[in-house]
Write an enzyme that holds these catalytic residues in place. Sequence first.
Site, PDB file in Angstrom:
ATOM      1  N   GLY A  92     -30.127 -45.049  40.594  1.00 48.31           N
ATOM      2  CA  GLY A  92     -30.477 -45.779  41.805  1.00 48.31           C
ATOM      3  C   GLY A  92     -29.346 -45.812  42.809  1.00 48.31           C
ATOM      4  O   GLY A  92     -29.574 -45.671  44.023  1.00 48.31           O
ATOM      5  N   SER A 149     -32.133 -54.661  45.858  1.00 50.65           N
ATOM      6  CA  SER A 149     -31.005 -55.095  46.689  1.00 50.65           C
ATOM      7  C   SER A 149     -30.141 -53.913  47.103  1.00 50.65           C
ATOM      8  O   SER A 149     -29.355 -54.008  48.047  1.00 50.65           O
ATOM      9  CB  SER A 149     -30.152 -56.107  45.922  1.00 50.65           C
ATOM     10  OG  SER A 149     -29.493 -55.483  44.825  1.00 50.65           O
ATOM     11  N   GLU A 165     -30.950 -56.904  35.359  1.00 52.72           N
ATOM     12  CA  GLU A 165     -30.532 -55.843  34.442  1.00 52.72           C
ATOM     13  C   GLU A 165     -30.243 -56.374  33.042  1.00 52.72           C
ATOM     14  O   GLU A 165     -30.211 -55.609  32.075  1.00 52.72           O
ATOM     15  CB  GLU A 165     -29.295 -55.139  34.988  1.00 52.72           C
ATOM     16  CG  GLU A 165     -28.068 -56.023  35.070  1.00 52.72           C
ATOM     17  CD  GLU A 165     -26.996 -55.430  35.985  1.00 52.72           C
ATOM     18  OE1 GLU A 165     -25.851 -55.342  35.540  1.00 52.72           O
ATOM     19  OE2 GLU A 165     -27.308 -55.078  37.128  1.00 52.72           O
TER      20      GLU A 165
END
Length: 457
Positions: A124, A198, A345
């Site tokens: 990501g 985010s 996470e």
Amino acid sequence: MTATPALPALWPAPHAGDAVDATVHVPGSKSVTNRALILAALAAEPGWVRRPLRSRDTLLMASGLRALGVGIEETVSSASMMASISSLAPQATAEAAAGASGEAWRIIPSGLHGPATVDVGNAGTVMRFLPPVATLVNGPVRFDGDPRSYERPLGGVIQGLRALGARIDDDRGALPMTVHGGGALVGGPVEIDASSSSQFVSALLLSAPRFNHGVEVRHIGAALPSLPHIRMTVDMLRRAGAQVDSPESGGEPNVWRVTPGALLGTDLTVEPDLSNAQPFLAAALVTAGRVVIPDWPARTTQPGDRLRDIFTAMGGSCELTDQGLVFTGSGRIHGIDVDLSEVGELTPGIAAVAALADSPSTLRGVAHLRLHETDRLAALTKEINELGGDVNETADGLEIRPRPLRGGTFRTYDDHRMATAAAIIGLAVPGIQVENVATTEKTLPDFPALWTGMLGM
């Protein structure tokens, strides 16, 4: 240096016969390493990143920057590439620490140029942080990656860059795509919906000092997940000399402003990855043992620092000492009702521990995990239930009612945190076979050796 042996397709997760008692040197933070690489690449002078994480995600970031013309020189000692574990053996611990401290990357900024092709894998940070850098390149930059990367959200970055003056070719607001760099980007105000990640906000902020007018990012969607990662971005920008106005510093809520200007070539030592410390701390909790994580920072923006509170509430105790963080299990694991929206996470590891607890747990605020390396909520529900568990998926999380679990195959869906969650369960449940444990190389190199070393195997 000898080659790492190939890992089996199904890895037998070790079962702990005794309480764990070990010191574990956790490799550096992926989040810090990849942000540091971006900032150093955009600086006005060379800089250093010391004790970086060497994993698939960070090597993909380094490779992508090199493709854009950035110089990255690596100094890697053989000791730092070995598993850094000791079972209360101070000499081995000191040698491993010395090896890790000798590793450094020198980043040499240069004129960004294309054409180039960047492989993002399924990272990501790479797929979101590098496209803004590519707008500063003279020439086209094509981004591609693993099949799963095509499904991960990227629209906020693409739309934001277009609004700031970039030209991007894509079919559906996702990978693959091509950024047509013009050597500069206008920048200025932009509104994006970052409720799915985010990293959309961090991506625009990290390159903003190099935009002609900086940037003003305004989030206009639902509640932002993983806010600590944005705070990490802001903190690292400021360390590199950028002027940043953020909500935490008295600015407008959901608005971040970065002033254009030169970035400094910093000398940064990467902290241990506190999120990757999770399975080792969980081992102490599950086995009523004791684990020491050296170099745990007293102050940090890493979301993994929340583990101290969460795992203490679930039955452990911890203390920051000169040795590092000392975490001890009590022999009891309690269920928990917790909002994990800022630390999503950590959900797979917490779910694994909760499945072994003495009371039910509710994990909330993590609907965005459906868009991570895999749909983590669906995957955790399916895999724990197939071992005899009782997990229900909710609109924004999981409800976990502990039941006696049995051995079986735990599928990882190419998701590193699913693999470490399976290893945690395997400590207490004999016969767990972890599919594709090698996926842990994404952020935690040589995890099986670290894990078996912790257990004294």
